[in-house]
Every structure is written in C-alpha cells, then in structure tokens.
Design a protein around this motif. Structure first.
Motif, PDB file in Angstrom:
ATOM      1  N   MET A 336       8.433  62.151 -38.195  1.00  0.00           N
ATOM      2  CA  MET A 336       9.428  61.264 -37.593  1.00  0.00           C
ATOM      3  C   MET A 336      10.620  62.056 -37.062  1.00  0.00           C
ATOM      4  O   MET A 336      11.083  61.830 -35.940  1.00  0.00           O
ATOM      5  N   GLY A 337      11.135  62.974 -37.870  1.00  0.00           N
ATOM      6  CA  GLY A 337      12.360  63.678 -37.501  1.00  0.00           C
ATOM      7  C   GLY A 337      12.175  64.751 -36.453  1.00  0.00           C
ATOM      8  O   GLY A 337      13.085  65.000 -35.650  1.00  0.00           O
ATOM      9  N   LYS A 338      10.995  65.398 -36.425  1.00  0.00           N
ATOM     10  CA  LYS A 338      10.792  66.523 -35.521  1.00  0.00           C
ATOM     11  C   LYS A 338       9.962  66.181 -34.291  1.00  0.00           C
ATOM     12  O   LYS A 338      10.022  66.889 -33.286  1.00  0.00           O
ATOM     13  N   GLU A 339       9.172  65.105 -34.359  1.00  0.00           N
ATOM     14  CA  GLU A 339       8.290  64.786 -33.241  1.00  0.00           C
ATOM     15  C   GLU A 339       8.586  63.422 -32.615  1.00  0.00           C
ATOM     16  O   GLU A 339       8.988  63.337 -31.458  1.00  0.00           O
ATOM     17  N   LEU A 340       8.399  62.365 -33.405  1.00  0.00           N
ATOM     18  CA  LEU A 340       8.445  61.029 -32.807  1.00  0.00           C
ATOM     19  C   LEU A 340       9.865  60.616 -32.408  1.00  0.00           C
ATOM     20  O   LEU A 340      10.070  60.073 -31.313  1.00  0.00           O
ATOM     21  N   GLN A 341      10.857  60.864 -33.271  1.00  0.00           N
ATOM     22  CA  GLN A 341      12.224  60.451 -32.956  1.00  0.00           C
ATOM     23  C   GLN A 341      12.775  61.206 -31.740  1.00  0.00           C
ATOM     24  O   GLN A 341      13.361  60.584 -30.842  1.00  0.00           O
ATOM     25  N   PRO A 342      12.618  62.538 -31.639  1.00  0.00           N
ATOM     26  CA  PRO A 342      13.057  63.214 -30.412  1.00  0.00           C
ATOM     27  C   PRO A 342      12.358  62.690 -29.165  1.00  0.00           C
ATOM     28  O   PRO A 342      12.963  62.598 -28.092  1.00  0.00           O
ATOM     29  N   MET A 343      11.073  62.331 -29.274  1.00  0.00           N
ATOM     30  CA  MET A 343      10.343  61.761 -28.156  1.00  0.00           C
ATOM     31  C   MET A 343      10.959  60.425 -27.736  1.00  0.00           C
ATOM     32  O   MET A 343      11.083  60.103 -26.545  1.00  0.00           O
ATOM     33  N   PHE A 344      11.350  59.642 -28.748  1.00  0.00           N
ATOM     34  CA  PHE A 344      11.986  58.340 -28.492  1.00  0.00           C
ATOM     35  C   PHE A 344      13.321  58.528 -27.767  1.00  0.00           C
ATOM     36  O   PHE A 344      13.652  57.800 -26.830  1.00  0.00           O
ATOM     37  N   TYR A 345      14.107  59.514 -28.221  1.00  0.00           N
ATOM     38  CA  TYR A 345      15.385  59.799 -27.561  1.00  0.00           C
ATOM     39  C   TYR A 345      15.168  60.185 -26.093  1.00  0.00           C
ATOM     40  O   TYR A 345      15.889  59.724 -25.199  1.00  0.00           O
ATOM     41  N   ARG A 346      14.183  61.031 -25.840  1.00  0.00           N
ATOM     42  CA  ARG A 346      13.924  61.463 -24.471  1.00  0.00           C
ATOM     43  C   ARG A 346      13.496  60.299 -23.587  1.00  0.00           C
ATOM     44  O   ARG A 346      13.864  60.214 -22.408  1.00  0.00           O
ATOM     45  N   HIS A 347      12.724  59.393 -24.159  1.00  0.00           N
ATOM     46  CA  HIS A 347      12.243  58.243 -23.394  1.00  0.00           C
ATOM     47  C   HIS A 347      13.394  57.367 -22.910  1.00  0.00           C
ATOM     48  O   HIS A 347      13.382  56.862 -21.778  1.00  0.00           O
ATOM     49  N   TRP A 348      14.415  57.178 -23.770  1.00  0.00           N
ATOM     50  CA  TRP A 348      15.508  56.256 -23.443  1.00  0.00           C
ATOM     51  C   TRP A 348      16.714  56.954 -22.834  1.00  0.00           C
ATOM     52  O   TRP A 348      17.696  56.293 -22.489  1.00  0.00           O
ATOM     53  N   LYS A 349      16.662  58.251 -22.674  1.00  0.00           N
ATOM     54  CA  LYS A 349      17.817  58.992 -22.174  1.00  0.00           C
ATOM     55  C   LYS A 349      18.216  58.504 -20.783  1.00  0.00           C
ATOM     56  O   LYS A 349      17.408  58.445 -19.860  1.00  0.00           O
ATOM     57  N   GLY A 350      19.499  58.142 -20.638  1.00  0.00           N
ATOM     58  CA  GLY A 350      20.044  57.717 -19.351  1.00  0.00           C
ATOM     59  C   GLY A 350      19.749  56.292 -18.964  1.00  0.00           C
ATOM     60  O   GLY A 350      20.204  55.834 -17.904  1.00  0.00           O
ATOM     61  N   GLN A 351      19.004  55.546 -19.769  1.00  0.00           N
ATOM     62  CA  GLN A 351      18.655  54.176 -19.413  1.00  0.00           C
ATOM     63  C   GLN A 351      19.709  53.197 -19.922  1.00  0.00           C
ATOM     64  O   GLN A 351      20.255  53.362 -21.005  1.00  0.00           O
ATOM     65  N   LYS A 352      19.975  52.180 -19.137  1.00  0.00           N
ATOM     66  CA  LYS A 352      20.981  51.175 -19.463  1.00  0.00           C
ATOM     67  C   LYS A 352      20.513  50.323 -20.635  1.00  0.00           C
ATOM     68  O   LYS A 352      19.335  49.993 -20.766  1.00  0.00           O
ATOM     69  N   ASN A 353      21.462  49.962 -21.491  1.00  0.00           N
ATOM     70  CA  ASN A 353      21.201  49.094 -22.663  1.00  0.00           C
ATOM     71  C   ASN A 353      20.249  49.719 -23.681  1.00  0.00           C
ATOM     72  O   ASN A 353      19.702  49.012 -24.533  1.00  0.00           O
ATOM     73  N   ALA A 354      20.013  51.025 -23.580  1.00  0.00           N
ATOM     74  CA  ALA A 354      19.128  51.665 -24.565  1.00  0.00           C
ATOM     75  C   ALA A 354      19.724  51.495 -25.965  1.00  0.00           C
ATOM     76  O   ALA A 354      20.940  51.474 -26.142  1.00  0.00           O
ATOM     77  N   PRO A 355      18.852  51.310 -26.992  1.00  0.00           N
ATOM     78  CA  PRO A 355      17.395  51.387 -26.946  1.00  0.00           C
ATOM     79  C   PRO A 355      16.718  50.027 -26.831  1.00  0.00           C
ATOM     80  O   PRO A 355      15.587  49.869 -27.302  1.00  0.00           O
TER      81      PRO A 355
END
Length: 537
Positions: A336-355
C-alpha cells in the motif's frame, strides 16, 4: 540535732525502687504486646486474612498468545503479568536487594538496625535512608494504604504493615517474596511488574536482562518518574550506576565490573509502551476483545463471579502465527505505502476535486459532513448540547494533532475538517490468511494502522463479491468431468435470466472477442461472458 543522720537510702528503699522500675517496665512491655495483639486482630482496622495472604489479589493483564508462544498483546487495568523467581535473571534480585534492602536475607520482615538508624536520624536531623524492608514494601503494595491518611492513621498503618510483613515472612520463602514484590511494583510508562517492564523498556523477558539492565530496573522502582530513562536519562544513569556500586559493595560484582559497566550508555532503542494501539495484530486483538467480553458475561469463576478480562490474568491461546502476522503486516504496509498509494497519487495529480470522482461541490461537502458526524469529536460535542453551527465552527478551527503518514506520524496544526479531507486520500486494505484444511486464522490485518484507522476492514467493511466467486464457479463446472481447463467456449455476450423473468447481460472487456477461448484463459482474464455461460449451464 543528731549530726550522725545521713541522706543515704536504706537497703529496703533501694529494693522497693528497683521493684517499681521492673513493674513499670513490665507494664510497658505488656502494653506494647497488647497493642500489637490488638493491631493483629484488627481492633484498630481491618487486617488481611490468612486466605488473603495465601492468595493475594492483584490486577493481572490478560495475555493474547500466538500459536508459536509469543505474547501478541494484553487487556488490562494495570499492565501486569506475574513471574516466578526461577524466571528472573540472577542479577535482578541481586540489584534489588543491594539498593533497597541490604540485610534482606538476615531479617524476618523488619530490619531493626534500619529502624534505629531512622530514629537516630529523626532525633539528630540527619536522616539517611528509609527503614522499610522489601517485605514491608510488598505488604504496602498488596494491601494499599489508601489516600489522605492523617498522621495518627499513617503511624497505625505502619504498625499494621510490620505485622503483615512478619506474616508474609512466615508464609513465604525469601525467593517468593522477591518475586511477589517484583510482580507488584510499578516501573512507570504503564508497566506494572518486572515482566511488563522488561518488555516495555528492553523488549526482553526478565530472565534475559543483563547486569546493567537489571540495575536500571532496580533503580527505577524507587521513583519511576524521577528515574525514568526516557524522561530523565541523566538522572536515570546516575541512579543505575549507584545500584551497580551497591552491588559491588555487597559482593555481587567486582569493582572492576562496576567501573566498566558504569561507562555503558543506557540503550532505549527497544523502548515501546505496550497499549491497545501498539504491538502485533492490533485489529485482531480488538475483534477478539469483543468476543471475549461476550464469553466472560456467561462464564463464571470458581467463586461464582463472572470473569473480568482486564483483571483476572487470563491466557488466551490463538491460532495466529506471530511470524506470519509480521509478514502480513509488512506486506500490507509495503504494497500500500510503496506501490498502490503512490500510484493513486499520480492518477489524481492535477485533477479538480481530487480524490473525488464525478461529484459536484455540494456532494463533496455532503460526504465530508457525513464523515464529520461519524467522528468521536462530533458525538462528544453533540452530547454536550452544541448546535450544528457551533460544531462546524469547532471543526473549522485549527488545533494541534498527530496525523498518519507512510513515513511515520506527523505532529501538525490542522482543522479537524481538513484532517477529514486529508484522510480521504488514503486507500484502505485488509488481509486475512486462513489455513485451508483446519480453518485456523494465521494472520489478520484489518487496516493500515490501528492508531489512526480503527475500522476493521476484515470483519466490518462491506464489499461486493466481485470476481472472487469465479474460481468456485469454474471448479463446480469441472468437478463433474464435463468441462476441463482446455475446454473452448465462444467469447461472446451471454444473457442470464433473472427471477422476475427479465434478462441481464454482463459487460466485458479484453481481447479475443468473438473467438473461442479456453476456460483456463477465461478464468485468468476474469472474463465475465464465459462466467455467464457457465452459470447458465
């Protein structure tokens, strides 16, 4: 005048004076004996009975034990677990006797020499040390004095402790008294008894403590806060070295050993306060606590009273394997801390109303308000009679708090409402490992970190079945022999008839649409169309 008359007393007068002195002395001794007899019989206050001396009651923590013999955690009012004398490092009683009661092996509960020293110190104003023996301190620990005693009652209580100490000496060996004392004394930092203290301070069992660790434990007993190696490390170091010096004076170690060990710094790298938020299997222990409380209501002790999991010192043996539990917790944390959560952050980066996805501003506010109303802070303010507007004002006011992060807890200033939004960024996960042929639960991880996320996603989180049913469906299809992993089925849309007579067709994505595919391939790809076909069959 007869000049030969003198002031000398006659032999008869001297005899009468001596006799009177003996009478006074005898009355004095009789009154002392009568006083102690009355104290022992409880005339001046309740004294412990023989049964209470034989079975002294203390609050004992219930231990949760893994299948490989490790203590996962405890439930307690006082975090205390008893040890026998044979389970102690030999340095522990040596250090304790040296600093607390040098003549412990010589007296029978009361040290007359120490009492004379104390009395002389009071008279001269040069008091040096106390007069209480280890046995007297044990009596005080087992049968507490109470608070706010007047001076007369305190003096009387002291005499009662003397008598209790002599009874303890009569009923128990010196080794048993030392072990009982170490089981009852507080070491600070929520550690009661030498077993809990050894685990808290050094992550060791009492029998594994070395000389300097045993000396530290013996030194802390006198004043747990003043000599705490965490709060007052320099003072604690001085106290430990004083214990080492006394051990050398009493012949337990040589002067060379004392000088050498005194230079060793105190190592608190393994210090960890044991509570319900720390240790292994925190989510499992909380789940188990609810089960045990239900069990305790309907299960009676030999005296007819229901069990109390916080006081009765139960030992709960579980199927959890501490090694597998450690691997499971590390797996969740790493994935969760090293793979999935960073992936989640990258997915929502710069998007309005994230997450939040596809929600309006009003809908997001509603989500946050719902979370606010589920919090302990909201319920506390609501029960205090606050209106909703005042509660919202409290939630919008920045306060000091500690928040979760994958790099460790962070102390910050943040409004409670901002913290709610902050926690919406974290993906949640759980893991449970069950031994298939026994049904034993070997590892149980209910969430990311019990200190910050109390919801147990193993037992309380609701989730869709999703594709987890597909292996069972495919197994059912193959067990009759009609289908094999190599059976080919057209990869096209299939309808499923519902109970109301209507038809439903699952959606699907992927490759090989319209082609024939094997069941092995379909299961590996989690293909919905082939699953619908098998369900119809």
């Amino acid at each position: 005048m007869d000049k030969t008359k003198t002031n000398k007393k006659t032999p008869q007068g001297k005899s009468n004076a001596i006799r009177n002195l003996w009478i006074i002395f005898g009355i004095f001794v009789f009154l002392i004996i009568l006083f102690f007899f009355c104290v022992a019989k409880g005339v001046f206050g309740t004294m412990p009975t023989f049964e209470e001396l034989e079975n002294p009651q203390t609050n004992l923590a219930t231990e949760i034990i893994s299948c490989d013999g490790k203590v996962l955690g405890t439930y307690y009012v006082e975090n205390r677990s008893n040890v026998r004398y044979s389970e102690l490092s030999p340095y522990i009683p040596q250090a304790l006797i040296s600093i607390e009661d040098e003549r412990f092996t010589e007296h029978s509960g009361i040290d007359e020499k120490a009492l004379v020293r104390v009395a002389f110190g009071i008279v001269t104003g040069r008091k040096k040390g106390g007069g209480s023996t280890i046995t007297q301190q044990l009596a005080k620990n087992l049968f507490p004095r109470g608070e706010n005693l007047s001076k007369p009652k305190l003096v009387l209580r002291k005499f009662q402790e003397w008598i209790t100490a002599t009874k303890l000496e009569y009923n128990y060996s010196k080794e048993e008294i030392v072990a009982m004392y170490l089981n009852t004394v507080a070491f600070g930092h929520n550690a009661f008894g030498i077993r809990s203290a050894s685990k808290t301070f050094f992550d060791k069992s009492p029998q594994d403590l070395n000389i300097e660790e045993a000396a530290l434990m013996a030194g802390v007993v006198n004043a747990p806060t003043r000599f705490s190696p965490v709060r007052n490390p320099e003072r604690s170091m001085e106290r430990r070295n004083r214990v080492l010096k006394k051990m050398a004076e009493n012949g337990y170690i040589t002067q060379e050993e004392c000088d050498s060990i005194s230079l060793i710094p105190i190592d608190m790298s393994h210090f960890n306060v044991m509570d319900h938020n720390s240790g292994q299997a925190t989510y499992f222990r909380e789940f188990l606590r609810g089960q045990l409380q239900d069990w305790a209501k309907d299960t009676k002790r030999p005296d007819g009273q229901p069990y109390n999991i916080y006081r009765d010192g139960l030992r709960i043996y579980t199927t959890i394997d501490s090694r597998m539990q450690q691997y499971a917790e590390e797996a969740v944390r790493d994935f969760m801390g090293k793979e999935l959560q960073p992936m989640f952050y990258r997915h929502w980066k710069g998007q309005k109303n994230a997450p939040f996805s596809n929600l309006t501003a009003d809908q997001i506010d509603q989500v946050l308000e719902t979370s606010m109303k589920r919090s302990d802070r909201y319920r506390s303010l609501k029960n205090a009679g606050m209106c909703i507007d005042s509660i919202k004002a409290v939630f919008d006011r920045p306060v000091e708090m500690t928040i979760f992060s994958w790099n460790g807890p962070i102390d910050t200033v943040m409004s409670p409402m901002d913290s709610i939004r902050y926690y919406k960024w974290f993906l949640q996960a759980s893991l449970i490992s069950i031994e298939s042929h026994t049904g034993h639960v070997k590892a149980y991880v209910g969430g990311l970190d019990y200190r910050f996320f109390k919801d147990d996603h193993v037992t309380t989180a609701r989730r869709q079945v999703g594709s987890t049913f597909k292996p069972f469906l495919y197994s059912l299809a193959m067990q009759e022999g009609e289908y094999t992993p190599c059976t080919r089925i057209p990869n096209i849309s299939y309808n499923i008839q519902l109970e109301d007579g209507q038809f439903w067709s699952p959606r699907n994505s992927g490759s090989h649409i319209g082609e024939e595919v094997t069941l092995k391939w379909a299961l590996a790809q989690s293909n919905n169309w082939i699953s619908a076909y098998l369900m119809n069959q």
